[in-house]
Design a protein around this motif. Sequence first.
Motif, PDB file in Angstrom:
ATOM      1  N   ARG A 111       0.842  -1.192   0.000  1.00 37.15           N
ATOM      2  CA  ARG A 111       0.000   0.000   0.000  1.00 37.15           C
ATOM      3  C   ARG A 111       0.880   1.245   0.000  1.00 37.15           C
ATOM      4  NH1 ARG A 111      -3.504   1.589   5.157  1.00 37.15           N
ATOM      5  NH2 ARG A 111      -1.514   0.983   6.023  1.00 37.15           N
ATOM      6  N   ALA A 112       0.570   2.200  -0.856  1.00 32.76           N
ATOM      7  CA  ALA A 112       1.319   3.452  -0.908  1.00 32.76           C
ATOM      8  C   ALA A 112       1.105   4.229   0.384  1.00 32.76           C
ATOM      9  CB  ALA A 112       0.867   4.289  -2.094  1.00 32.76           C
ATOM     10  N   THR A 113       2.177   4.815   0.905  1.00 30.42           N
ATOM     11  CA  THR A 113       2.038   5.617   2.117  1.00 30.42           C
ATOM     12  C   THR A 113       1.831   7.093   1.800  1.00 30.42           C
ATOM     13  OG1 THR A 113       4.432   5.861   2.320  1.00 30.42           O
ATOM     14  CG2 THR A 113       3.408   4.049   3.531  1.00 30.42           C
ATOM     15  N   GLU A 114       2.066   7.491   0.545  1.00 30.94           N
ATOM     16  CA  GLU A 114       1.913   8.890   0.153  1.00 30.94           C
ATOM     17  C   GLU A 114       1.537   8.965  -1.316  1.00 30.94           C
ATOM     18  OE1 GLU A 114       4.625  12.545   1.244  1.00 30.94           O
ATOM     19  OE2 GLU A 114       5.521  11.423  -0.413  1.00 30.94           O
ATOM     20  N   TYR A 115       0.466   9.705  -1.617  1.00 29.45           N
ATOM     21  CA  TYR A 115       0.059   9.880  -3.006  1.00 29.45           C
ATOM     22  C   TYR A 115      -0.805  11.128  -3.131  1.00 29.45           C
ATOM     23  CZ  TYR A 115      -4.284   7.693  -1.371  1.00 29.45           C
ATOM     24  OH  TYR A 115      -5.437   7.395  -0.673  1.00 29.45           O
ATOM     25  N   VAL A 116      -0.928  11.623  -4.363  1.00 31.38           N
ATOM     26  CA  VAL A 116      -1.751  12.800  -4.629  1.00 31.38           C
ATOM     27  C   VAL A 116      -3.214  12.374  -4.606  1.00 31.38           C
ATOM     28  CG1 VAL A 116      -2.332  14.600  -6.301  1.00 31.38           C
ATOM     29  CG2 VAL A 116       0.062  13.923  -5.970  1.00 31.38           C
ATOM     30  N   LEU A 117      -3.968  12.992  -3.711  1.00 30.80           N
ATOM     31  CA  LEU A 117      -5.393  12.699  -3.578  1.00 30.80           C
ATOM     32  C   LEU A 117      -6.223  13.545  -4.534  1.00 30.80           C
ATOM     33  CD1 LEU A 117      -7.535  11.111  -1.928  1.00 30.80           C
ATOM     34  CD2 LEU A 117      -7.556  13.044  -0.333  1.00 30.80           C
ATOM     35  N   SER A 118      -5.848  14.831  -4.698  1.00 32.53           N
ATOM     36  CA  SER A 118      -6.558  15.692  -5.643  1.00 32.53           C
ATOM     37  C   SER A 118      -5.630  16.790  -6.155  1.00 32.53           C
ATOM     38  CB  SER A 118      -7.811  16.307  -5.006  1.00 32.53           C
ATOM     39  OG  SER A 118      -7.485  17.364  -4.138  1.00 32.53           O
ATOM     40  N   ASP A 119      -5.937  17.282  -7.352  1.00 28.49           N
ATOM     41  CA  ASP A 119      -5.153  18.351  -7.966  1.00 28.49           C
ATOM     42  C   ASP A 119      -5.707  19.735  -7.662  1.00 28.49           C
ATOM     43  OD1 ASP A 119      -3.409  16.561  -9.163  1.00 28.49           O
ATOM     44  OD2 ASP A 119      -4.494  16.523 -11.053  1.00 28.49           O
ATOM     45  N   GLN A 120      -7.012  19.843  -7.416  1.00 27.76           N
ATOM     46  CA  GLN A 120      -7.662  21.131  -7.232  1.00 27.76           C
ATOM     47  C   GLN A 120      -8.674  21.037  -6.113  1.00 27.76           C
ATOM     48  OE1 GLN A 120      -7.147  24.245  -7.522  1.00 27.76           O
ATOM     49  NE2 GLN A 120      -6.220  24.072  -9.521  1.00 27.76           N
ATOM     50  N   PRO A 121      -8.398  21.386  -4.884  1.00 30.70           N
ATOM     51  CA  PRO A 121      -7.112  21.874  -4.409  1.00 30.70           C
ATOM     52  C   PRO A 121      -6.088  20.742  -4.404  1.00 30.70           C
ATOM     53  CG  PRO A 121      -8.530  21.480  -2.535  1.00 30.70           C
ATOM     54  CD  PRO A 121      -9.350  21.233  -3.775  1.00 30.70           C
TER      55      PRO A 121
END
Length: 151
Positions: free
Chosen positions: A3-13
């Motif tokens: 499981r990834a511990t860090e990732y982009v959840l949304s771009d805007q915001p």
Amino acid sequence: MIRATEYVLSDQPFVVRRTVRWGDCDPAGVVYTGRFTDYLLGAVGLFSDHIAGGAGRLGTLHGVGTPCKAMRFEFIGTLWPDDVIDIECWIEAIRTRSYDIRCMARRPDGSAVFDATFSPICVRLDERVGTSIPDSLRAALSAFLRPATAR
């Protein structure tokens, strides 16, 4: 499955989701204070990549280095293994040579965990001395500018 511990959840915001790992914690199970810096730097790196459009290092794309001039933290809550935080990032200020990336970390329920500012300064690549923010970088940063009063 890992499981990834860090990732982009949304771009805007722009929001980075981070899950606390057991190794981030002391024997009592509380996140080491120094790990918060890692959380901030991870989010700032992903945000800078986003501003650069995935085309490389943000400063280098505009002909400058962008080392850290300052960091400011306000610790609001504690974290435990497997806790999840969402770190929202935006540009808060753009000055002559430096700018501020503001990051607010909250649990998914909205409760605050930390409020931090990362301040890069532009330096020439050949001499490592301060220089003005190039117009092209200023324009890229301006697209993500949210003044302090707009929070």
